[in-house]
Scaffold this active site. Structure first.
Site, short mmCIF file in Angstrom:
data_model
loop_
_atom_site.label_atom_id
_atom_site.label_comp_id
_atom_site.label_asym_id
_atom_site.label_seq_id
_atom_site.Cartn_x
_atom_site.Cartn_y
_atom_site.Cartn_z
N LYS A 44 -70.74 -124.04 -13.66
CA LYS A 44 -69.55 -124.27 -13.23
C LYS A 44 -69.26 -124.96 -12.09
CE LYS A 44 -68.77 -119.80 -13.27
NZ LYS A 44 -67.74 -118.51 -13.11
N LYS A 46 -70.32 -124.17 -9.06
CA LYS A 46 -69.47 -123.08 -8.11
C LYS A 46 -70.87 -122.73 -7.25
CE LYS A 46 -66.06 -120.06 -8.71
NZ LYS A 46 -65.38 -118.98 -9.25
#
Length: 138
Positions: A44, A46
């Site tokens: 993602k 992240k």
């Protein structure tokens, strides 16, 4: 027994996280929290300060949480709902309309709760001058 499920990274656990967990638990009797693994966060784009195991332990210490499970990929949500006999998936309102959750409406309720005003992990990092990659992939 009404079973509720929510998803998140839950990095830098803060009041907004506690509030969504509290409000989610108020909607049922048993709250399952799926926490993004470190490997899934990489997909993602992240970056979490705490690793998965630490975030899992922090959530297990929150009185509203009954069970913490790993979130390893976008596609596992349907299986999670069926495996854990979930009645409703609860997410922050910023996820409203997202196909990853809308597709669950045929097997459970999908409820979007308003975010807690003035607090988020991104805001905390920004206030501290910490650069963050993309907030999330929708």
């Amino acid at each position: 027994m009404r079973r509720i499920l929510t998803y998140g990274t839950f990095d830098l656990l803060h009041f907004g996280h506690i509030e969504i967990l509290r409000r989610a638990k108020e909607l049922g009797d048993y709250l399952v929290v799926a926490v993004s693994t470190d490997e899934f966060n990489k997909i993602k784009n992240k970056r979490a300060y705490h690793n998965y195991e630490t975030r899992k332990k922090m959530l297990e210490a929150v009185r509203y949480v009954d069970l913490v499970i790993p979130e390893e990929n976008w596609g596992q949500k349907r299986n999670d709902v069926l495996e854990y006999k979930i009645d409703a998936v609860v997410m922050g309102s910023d996820w409203k309309g997202n196909s990853n959750f809308e597709c669950l409406k045929d097997i459970c309720d999908v409820i979007y709760l308003p975010r807690t005003e003035g607090i988020s992990t991104t805001k905390i990092k920004n206030d501290l001058g910490v650069s963050t990659p993309n907030k999330k992939e929708k």
